[in-house]
Design a protein around this motif. Structure first.
Motif: not given
Length: 355
Positions: A300-327
């Motif tokens: 499933f993870d391979k088909d949906r490309q869930v696993a990281t390919t490099d270990g880094y975060h993205t700016d949009s993902g980080f902002q979404a994490a902030i928003n969700l944690t605030k929520l």
């Protein structure tokens, strides 16, 4: 319906044990009856022992486990002991210096830092949101159909599953019209049987499969880029992370570097490995999981490309994490990336690996 109830009860009771779990409980608190389950290894020679804590044994932290089973930690002179913490938060031993790393959700790093205890995400192991909203029956096949009902969103109001549930409900314009429950998973079956529970957050592919095979319906698939971007504002979401304390990073950067080197090697290995190879090499650390579960999650993870390919975060993902944690009322501030992440170790690891 009875089949769905039985499978849902089996699935939810085993979330903390099965390979596909990955549900995070980021609240940082300590209880006196905390229990620790330890995986020990033998014949490690002169390897330096490191302790990696976790709330559950979860497939989505695969790079950490594979670094051990594939011998990448050993190549760096390390031997990892994984401790599953029950009754207390897995971050506590890292902050006290009794462990070196914790496998936790991004919400943990956000809350710990806002609380004044320094830690950093040194590596992210996923790049997409693996959660799903599952309707209990075909009657509940949209977010709108949950209006007036109850949605199970994990055991803590500041957990990843709860914040995802809240984000989905808010997106549908149903804030206050769908109750999000924090009931223990053992109560799900009785709640469905009584007609009280109309949906649940599935935190892993295998449990979602069990529910849908029994007649449940996927309402929101977090791995669907267009859908999740519409809901949380980002197609990427680096939910599963490896955390170290600021104190360890300052006092023993060489150890942190060697550990990150090993996990980077595992990430690199996963890019060309088959789902069967990944499942086979995870099995030694997943005694409670069947081969079918591990293979399903890996494919499933391979088909949906869930696993990281490099270990880094993205700016949009980080902002979404902030928003969700605030929520989920986990934080109130707006931290910067350099307050949460230290990816300099990744930089050096990939340089050494020629990537």
């Amino acid at each position: 319906m009875k089949k769905l109830l039985a499978l849902l009860l089996t699935c939810t009771l085993s979330l903390a044990l099965l390979a596909g779990c990955g549900q995070t409980e980021p609240a940082v608190e300590e209880t006196p009856d905390a229990q620790t389950e330890t995986d020990t290894t033998t014949d490690t020679g002169d390897l330096e022992k490191i302790v990696i804590t976790e709330q559950v044994r979860g497939y989505h932290w695969a790079p950490a486990y594979l670094a051990q089973t594939l011998g990448f930690f050993a190549e760096e002179g390390l031997d990892a002991e994984f401790q599953t913490i029950k009754g207390s938060d897995a971050t506590t031993p890292v902050l006290s210096g009794d462990a070196q790393f914790a496998l936790k959700g991004i919400e943990t790093a956000l809350m710990v830092n806002e609380g004044g205890q320094g830690c950093k995400v040194v590596l992210s192991t996923t790049q997409k949101y693996p959660y799903q909203v599952i309707g209990a029956t075909a009657e509940y096949d949209t977010l709108e159909s949950l209006e007036g009902g109850l949605l199970a969103g994990g055991q803590s109001t500041n957990s990843g599953p709860y914040s995802f549930a809240k984000a989905c409900i808010n997106y549908a314009g149903l804030d206050g019209q769908v109750e999000i429950s924090t009931m223990a998973s053992a109560g799900y079956a009785a709640a469905i049987e009584s007609g009280e529970l109309q949906g649940a957050i599935s935190t892993n592919p295998w449990s979602a499969k069990q529910l849908t095979d029994a007649g449940g319906v996927v309402i929101v698939d977090g791995t669907d880029d267009a859908v999740i971007e519409e809901i949380i504002g980002s197609a990427s979401y680096e939910l599963f992370t490896v955390i170290a304390s600021d104190e360890l990073i300052a006092s023993n950067p060489d150890l942190v570097q060697r550990a990150v080197n090993a996990m980077a090697k595992a990430i690199q290995w996963m890019q060309t490995a088959s789902a069967e190879e990944i499942a086979e090499n995870l099995k030694p650390l997943f005694d409670g999981a069947t081969e079918e579960e591990l293979l399903y999650d890996a494919q499933f993870d391979k088909d949906r490309q869930v696993a990281t390919t490099d270990g880094y975060h993205t700016d949009s993902g980080f902002q979404a994490a902030i928003n969700l944690t605030k929520l989920a009322d986990g934080i109130t501030g707006d931290p910067t990336a350099d307050q949460i992440f230290d990816e300099t170790f990744l930089d050096k690891a990939w340089e050494a690996l020629g990537q």
